[in-house]
Design a protein around this motif. Structure first.
Motif, short mmCIF file in Angstrom:
data_model
loop_
_atom_site.label_atom_id
_atom_site.label_comp_id
_atom_site.label_asym_id
_atom_site.label_seq_id
_atom_site.Cartn_x
_atom_site.Cartn_y
_atom_site.Cartn_z
N PHE A 53 -2.94 -6.35 1.08
CA PHE A 53 -2.35 -5.52 2.13
C PHE A 53 -2.79 -4.06 2.06
N GLU A 54 -4.06 -3.84 1.82
CA GLU A 54 -4.57 -2.48 1.78
C GLU A 54 -4.83 -1.98 3.21
N SER A 55 -3.74 -1.85 3.96
CA SER A 55 -3.82 -1.45 5.37
C SER A 55 -4.74 -2.39 6.14
N SER A 56 -4.75 -3.65 5.74
CA SER A 56 -5.64 -4.64 6.32
C SER A 56 -4.96 -6.01 6.31
N VAL A 57 -5.34 -6.86 7.28
CA VAL A 57 -4.81 -8.22 7.34
C VAL A 57 -5.80 -9.22 6.76
N LEU A 58 -6.87 -8.75 6.13
CA LEU A 58 -7.89 -9.63 5.58
C LEU A 58 -7.39 -10.31 4.31
N ASP A 59 -7.61 -11.62 4.23
CA ASP A 59 -7.32 -12.39 3.02
C ASP A 59 -8.50 -12.21 2.08
N ALA A 81 1.21 -1.75 0.97
CA ALA A 81 1.96 -2.99 1.06
C ALA A 81 2.31 -3.29 2.51
N TYR A 82 2.50 -4.57 2.80
CA TYR A 82 2.99 -5.02 4.10
C TYR A 82 4.42 -4.54 4.31
N LYS A 83 4.72 -4.07 5.52
CA LYS A 83 6.10 -3.70 5.86
C LYS A 83 6.52 -4.48 7.09
N GLY A 84 7.53 -5.31 6.91
CA GLY A 84 8.01 -6.13 8.00
C GLY A 84 8.98 -5.40 8.91
N ALA A 85 9.40 -6.09 9.96
CA ALA A 85 10.36 -5.57 10.92
C ALA A 85 10.98 -6.75 11.64
#
Length: 279
Positions: A53-59, A81-85
């Motif tokens: 999750f380095e400001s990216s959605v790449l696996d 890190a990913y931040k949900g909502a």
């Protein structure tokens, strides 16, 4: 005339040298090359999904690019890190070899606050033929002002483990407002399940660790009609098996970092290392 003969002779000599050189190169004995594409080892490796999750959605494990809805990024346990909502989630197009894995380890860092009204899904590997997914982690609500423990439910191939304070399975302690490392594993060879908090294996009763199929050991897992992979929501939130999400099905609103799924059961030492190195 003599000049023409000289040029012709020189041309023949040069052609002979070139042909001789090529022929000699062709006759060189070399070991047969067994070329294996770089992605073969990667695709078959135990680490099937790794999301830093380095400001990216790449696996970073299999190079799948996710599709994000209303996802933001915050400081994580390592980098971002990913931040949900309440309206956020992240989905990946394939379950890859997770769909056929018979053992597994899931490792993740979470930091979240209390919520009410239902259960938040941290992640899910969907099952297109069933209401419940193949592999998922849920966090139930907590509206207590004094109790900081967390009620989580983990499911793998229809096997439920509920950390609810009953039957010797305690709620997870001091889980809100700070980064905590969680890991869950199942070993098909021993039919044993394990859970870890901050690198330490939790003491669980045999009724939870020793998985059974009737009176026999559970053995290799069999996930069914696995499709896609979801971070921060339920399969219903992406239309599997339909678009009808019950009101209690909430999206994960906390932070998530260093998310990994392996197709084997990691050892205690390996999981401890993931914690101590913040991986």
């Amino acid at each position: 005339m003599k000049n023409l003969i000289a040029k012709y002779t020189a041309g023949l000599l040069l052609s002979s040298i070139i042909i001789s050189g090529i022929t000699s190169c062709q006759k060189m004995e070399r070991p047969e090359m067994n070329i294996i594409p770089d992605d073969t080892a990667r695709m078959n490796a135990p680490l099937q999904i790794y999301l830093p999750f380095e400001s990216s959605v790449l696996d970073s494990a299999q190079y799948q690019k996710g599709s994000a809805n209303n996802v933001t990024y915050v400081d994580g346990v390592r980098g971002k890190a990913y931040k949900g909502a309440t309206n956020a989630l992240l989905q990946y197009p394939s379950a890859l070899k997770m769909a056929t894995m018979t053992s597994f380890t899931v490792s993740l860092w979470i930091k979240t606050e209390k919520h009410t009204g239902g259960a938040q899904s941290v992640f899910m590997m969907p099952n297109t033929g069933d209401f419940w997914g193949n592999l998922f982690l849920m966090i139930e609500g907590n509206n207590s002002t004094t109790d900081n423990s967390m009620l989580v439910k983990f499911n793998f191939a229809g096997n439920w483990v509920e950390f609810n304070g009953n039957n010797g399975v305690n709620r997870l302690p001091d889980m809100y407002g700070r980064w905590r490392h969680l890991a869950f594993s199942y070993d098909a060879a021993t039919s044993r399940f394990a859970a870890y908090l901050d690198g330490t294996k939790l003491a669980l009763p045999a009724s939870v660790t020793d998985r059974k199929n009737g009176q026999n050991p559970l053995g290799p897992l069999q996930f069914k009609t696995a499709s896609k992979f979801v971070i921060g929501g339920y399969q219903q939130h992406i239309g599997i098996p339909n678009n009808t999400a019950d009101s209690w099905m909430l999206r994960y609103t906390g932070a998530l970092d260093q998310f990994r799924v392996y197709t084997r059961a990691l050892s205690d030492a390996e999981i401890s290392t993931l914690y101590t190195t913040k991986q």
